[in-house]
Motif scaffolding. Sequence first.
Motif, PDB file in Angstrom:
ATOM      1  N   MET A 189      14.627 -42.038  36.907  1.00  0.00           N
ATOM      2  CA  MET A 189      13.780 -42.484  38.022  1.00  0.00           C
ATOM      3  C   MET A 189      13.728 -41.381  39.078  1.00  0.00           C
ATOM      4  O   MET A 189      14.220 -41.529  40.193  1.00  0.00           O
ATOM      5  N   VAL A 190      13.115 -40.258  38.690  1.00  0.00           N
ATOM      6  CA  VAL A 190      13.026 -39.093  39.567  1.00  0.00           C
ATOM      7  C   VAL A 190      11.655 -39.102  40.230  1.00  0.00           C
ATOM      8  O   VAL A 190      10.632 -38.889  39.577  1.00  0.00           O
ATOM      9  N   ASN A 191      11.629 -39.378  41.515  1.00  0.00           N
ATOM     10  CA  ASN A 191      10.365 -39.515  42.234  1.00  0.00           C
ATOM     11  C   ASN A 191       9.743 -38.167  42.595  1.00  0.00           C
ATOM     12  O   ASN A 191       8.522 -38.049  42.684  1.00  0.00           O
ATOM     13  N   GLU A 192      10.568 -37.149  42.801  1.00  0.00           N
ATOM     14  CA  GLU A 192      10.091 -35.834  43.215  1.00  0.00           C
ATOM     15  C   GLU A 192       9.554 -35.075  41.996  1.00  0.00           C
ATOM     16  O   GLU A 192      10.281 -34.754  41.059  1.00  0.00           O
ATOM     17  N   LYS A 193       8.257 -34.757  42.020  1.00  0.00           N
ATOM     18  CA  LYS A 193       7.613 -34.163  40.848  1.00  0.00           C
ATOM     19  C   LYS A 193       8.161 -32.791  40.501  1.00  0.00           C
ATOM     20  O   LYS A 193       8.331 -32.458  39.319  1.00  0.00           O
ATOM     21  N   THR A 194       8.422 -31.970  41.504  1.00  0.00           N
ATOM     22  CA  THR A 194       8.927 -30.627  41.212  1.00  0.00           C
ATOM     23  C   THR A 194      10.296 -30.703  40.538  1.00  0.00           C
ATOM     24  O   THR A 194      10.607 -29.921  39.640  1.00  0.00           O
ATOM     25  N   THR A 195      11.100 -31.676  40.950  1.00  0.00           N
ATOM     26  CA  THR A 195      12.416 -31.872  40.328  1.00  0.00           C
ATOM     27  C   THR A 195      12.254 -32.334  38.886  1.00  0.00           C
ATOM     28  O   THR A 195      12.937 -31.833  37.975  1.00  0.00           O
ATOM     29  N   PHE A 237       9.745 -35.778  27.818  1.00  0.00           N
ATOM     30  CA  PHE A 237       8.356 -36.201  28.011  1.00  0.00           C
ATOM     31  C   PHE A 237       8.114 -36.467  29.486  1.00  0.00           C
ATOM     32  O   PHE A 237       8.929 -37.118  30.147  1.00  0.00           O
ATOM     33  N   VAL A 238       7.009 -35.927  29.993  1.00  0.00           N
ATOM     34  CA  VAL A 238       6.610 -36.192  31.375  1.00  0.00           C
ATOM     35  C   VAL A 238       5.109 -36.446  31.407  1.00  0.00           C
ATOM     36  O   VAL A 238       4.359 -35.987  30.538  1.00  0.00           O
ATOM     37  N   ASP A 239       4.678 -37.206  32.423  1.00  0.00           N
ATOM     38  CA  ASP A 239       3.256 -37.489  32.588  1.00  0.00           C
ATOM     39  C   ASP A 239       2.841 -37.179  34.019  1.00  0.00           C
ATOM     40  O   ASP A 239       3.521 -36.433  34.729  1.00  0.00           O
ATOM     41  N   ASN A 240       1.718 -37.750  34.458  1.00  0.00           N
ATOM     42  CA  ASN A 240       1.192 -37.467  35.799  1.00  0.00           C
ATOM     43  C   ASN A 240       2.223 -37.675  36.898  1.00  0.00           C
ATOM     44  O   ASN A 240       2.167 -37.023  37.942  1.00  0.00           O
ATOM     45  N   HIS A 241       3.153 -38.591  36.683  1.00  0.00           N
ATOM     46  CA  HIS A 241       4.125 -38.923  37.718  1.00  0.00           C
ATOM     47  C   HIS A 241       5.244 -37.889  37.813  1.00  0.00           C
ATOM     48  O   HIS A 241       6.130 -38.021  38.647  1.00  0.00           O
ATOM     49  N   SER A 242       5.188 -36.878  36.946  1.00  0.00           N
ATOM     50  CA  SER A 242       6.220 -35.846  36.947  1.00  0.00           C
ATOM     51  C   SER A 242       5.638 -34.431  36.994  1.00  0.00           C
ATOM     52  O   SER A 242       6.392 -33.467  36.922  1.00  0.00           O
ATOM     53  N   ILE A 243       4.316 -34.322  37.099  1.00  0.00           N
ATOM     54  CA  ILE A 243       3.676 -33.005  37.043  1.00  0.00           C
ATOM     55  C   ILE A 243       2.980 -32.715  38.371  1.00  0.00           C
ATOM     56  O   ILE A 243       1.983 -33.365  38.704  1.00  0.00           O
ATOM     57  N   PRO A 244       3.479 -31.738  39.146  1.00  0.00           N
ATOM     58  CA  PRO A 244       2.823 -31.380  40.406  1.00  0.00           C
ATOM     59  C   PRO A 244       1.405 -30.875  40.167  1.00  0.00           C
ATOM     60  O   PRO A 244       1.119 -30.232  39.147  1.00  0.00           O
ATOM     61  N   ILE A 245       0.531 -31.170  41.100  1.00  0.00           N
ATOM     62  CA  ILE A 245      -0.872 -30.789  40.959  1.00  0.00           C
ATOM     63  C   ILE A 245      -1.031 -29.293  40.754  1.00  0.00           C
ATOM     64  O   ILE A 245      -1.774 -28.842  39.874  1.00  0.00           O
ATOM     65  N   PHE A 246      -0.314 -28.492  41.542  1.00  0.00           N
ATOM     66  CA  PHE A 246      -0.496 -27.044  41.486  1.00  0.00           C
ATOM     67  C   PHE A 246       0.034 -26.433  40.190  1.00  0.00           C
ATOM     68  O   PHE A 246      -0.177 -25.251  39.917  1.00  0.00           O
ATOM     69  N   GLU A 247       0.704 -27.237  39.346  1.00  0.00           N
ATOM     70  CA  GLU A 247       1.237 -26.728  38.085  1.00  0.00           C
ATOM     71  C   GLU A 247       0.366 -27.105  36.883  1.00  0.00           C
ATOM     72  O   GLU A 247       0.611 -26.631  35.766  1.00  0.00           O
ATOM     73  N   LYS A 248      -0.643 -27.939  37.078  1.00  0.00           N
ATOM     74  CA  LYS A 248      -1.387 -28.480  35.945  1.00  0.00           C
ATOM     75  C   LYS A 248      -2.115 -27.400  35.151  1.00  0.00           C
ATOM     76  O   LYS A 248      -2.117 -27.429  33.914  1.00  0.00           O
ATOM     77  N   ASN A 249      -2.737 -26.441  35.830  1.00  0.00           N
ATOM     78  CA  ASN A 249      -3.452 -25.388  35.109  1.00  0.00           C
ATOM     79  C   ASN A 249      -2.504 -24.550  34.266  1.00  0.00           C
ATOM     80  O   ASN A 249      -2.799 -24.217  33.114  1.00  0.00           O
ATOM     81  N   ARG A 250      -1.354 -24.203  34.820  1.00  0.00           N
ATOM     82  CA  ARG A 250      -0.374 -23.412  34.063  1.00  0.00           C
ATOM     83  C   ARG A 250       0.143 -24.191  32.862  1.00  0.00           C
ATOM     84  O   ARG A 250       0.212 -23.673  31.742  1.00  0.00           O
ATOM     85  N   LEU A 251       0.470 -25.445  33.085  1.00  0.00           N
ATOM     86  CA  LEU A 251       1.058 -26.246  32.018  1.00  0.00           C
ATOM     87  C   LEU A 251       0.059 -26.574  30.915  1.00  0.00           C
ATOM     88  O   LEU A 251       0.451 -26.811  29.766  1.00  0.00           O
ATOM     89  N   SER A 252      -1.225 -26.598  31.254  1.00  0.00           N
ATOM     90  CA  SER A 252      -2.250 -26.934  30.256  1.00  0.00           C
ATOM     91  C   SER A 252      -2.287 -25.934  29.104  1.00  0.00           C
ATOM     92  O   SER A 252      -2.841 -26.218  28.044  1.00  0.00           O
ATOM     93  N   LYS A 253      -1.693 -24.763  29.286  1.00  0.00           N
ATOM     94  CA  LYS A 253      -1.670 -23.728  28.240  1.00  0.00           C
ATOM     95  C   LYS A 253      -0.435 -23.837  27.355  1.00  0.00           C
ATOM     96  O   LYS A 253      -0.297 -23.082  26.388  1.00  0.00           O
ATOM     97  N   GLN A 254       0.465 -24.759  27.671  1.00  0.00           N
ATOM     98  CA  GLN A 254       1.701 -24.882  26.903  1.00  0.00           C
ATOM     99  C   GLN A 254       1.526 -25.802  25.693  1.00  0.00           C
ATOM    100  O   GLN A 254       0.707 -26.721  25.696  1.00  0.00           O
TER     101      GLN A 254
END
Length: 533
Positions: A248-254, A266-283
């Motif tokens: 139950m980690v509320n802080e997305k960067t953590t 496994f992580v979803d929208n509730h664990s992925i900071p907005i500014f990281e989405k473009n970078r992560l989309s290539k993984q």
Amino acid sequence: MSNHADRFLLFVCLLLLALVGAGCKRAGEAPGRAADNYFRVNLGTEPPSLDWSLATDHVSFNVISNLMVGLTEFDKELKPAPVIAKAWEFQEGGRKIVFNLRDDVLWSDGSKVRAQDFEYAWKRLLNPKTASEYAYILFDIVNAQEYHEGKIAEATSVGVRAVEDFKLEVQLRHPASYFLAITTFEVTFPQRQDIVEKFASRWTEPGNIVTNGPYRLSSWKHENEIELIANAGFFRGRPAIENVRMFMVNEKTTALAMYEQGQLDFVDNHSIPIFEKNRLSKQRGFKRVPQLRGYYYGFRTDRPPYHDPRVRQAFMMAVDRSVFPSILQGGEIPAPSWIPPGMPAHNAKIGLPFNAVEARRLLREAGYPDGKNFPPVVLAYNTEEDHKLVAEAAQSMWQRNLGVVVKLENQEWKVYLKQLQNNPPAIFRLGWGADYPDPDNFMKLFTANSGNNHTRWKNKKYDQLLEQAARELDPKKRAKLYDEAQKILCETDLPIMPLFWVAESTLLNPHFSGLELTSMARMDLKNVRPGKE
């Protein structure tokens, strides 16, 4: 590099391995293999309830859906398929459904799941003493609404009964093309009367709860972690993964750091900071799945100044919804209307467009020229970075286009839900994901008798249109009825402001496979297994 330096680096790597369960990695490298037979996910927050008669949110349902199964489930085409119900028959022109149940589905204490467990669960959902916000979902059943509203005292009058141990009979007020889909939803899953009555409000705690799904509840460290363990007696076979840990980690960067360090799989929208989405989309392991989910602001319509539809219309037309996809970067689609793409009766032509000039005119007509004398606006949302960014954008547009002062308030999820139930804020943020993929599910949210309608808005014409649509079996005629109802909801009365439709960004550790997130957004873990796709 010297031998001393080599030894020091080795020491650091071993220390990190001991602390976080992950080896030294290069930046951007995929997370390592999880501990043997463990799968770790992030819920983001504490589930408000694991009682599926009381749960209302996706966090709770993501846990419950791995503990329980019901009559049916959705197949890959989102059509109801057999689970505990091995077959069903429509009788009396669709007004009666008879479910024939399997006789080999066991509760976790070894006893068989029976039709009586469904009858009890459904009547408990409807019982006014339960105070379930989802009671209305069964109002198509004969006498269900009357019993819930106290007009009928005896539950025996409700049109659901166990004819035999493995035969359940449901009597409907009218044919309803979507009713079978309702039986996929967690609130309709069976319950053990003896367990609920023995442990009362603590019946969902580990050691008390009895379930029938692929996993059992092993431990629940409130506000911290839930652990599930594979159910050896699951009638479809024991899951490949023995243990599931839900943090139950509320802080997305953590949460993202935990994933990249190999502490989450496994992580979803509730664990992925907005500014990281473009970078992560290539993984490897990244997926973006469009959802049958809408994001909206609701108005508290029983108090001034939001009791005036012109004020609500002004606030809607002062917001440029096209900015949200660029702010959130998650595949969102601006939403002028309420029924989402991919669902019957979706119509993006319905709704009020962005028009700041018209918005100011409406507010002036309502008695607040250029926002003069308008009371301070309170916009409430549950604590999350995405919601904060959306709220700040709306705050800026309302202040600029209407001349009103906007204050933002945020609360932790469980506290926020309590406030919505007891005393909704003037303007509040919520989302709605499909419980079953039919417009009935989205539109009935705002009927007068819906426990999930926090706007306090009531409109008899709207409710009548939905009743007609529920009875209508012709898809084209149904769609026209929903168009008319959506115009009331999204143009004239406007108790809500639809903002955008949602997509889910997910990351699955490439060392696992079998987790398929659908547009229904359930985190189904029963098919997860070690090994690459």
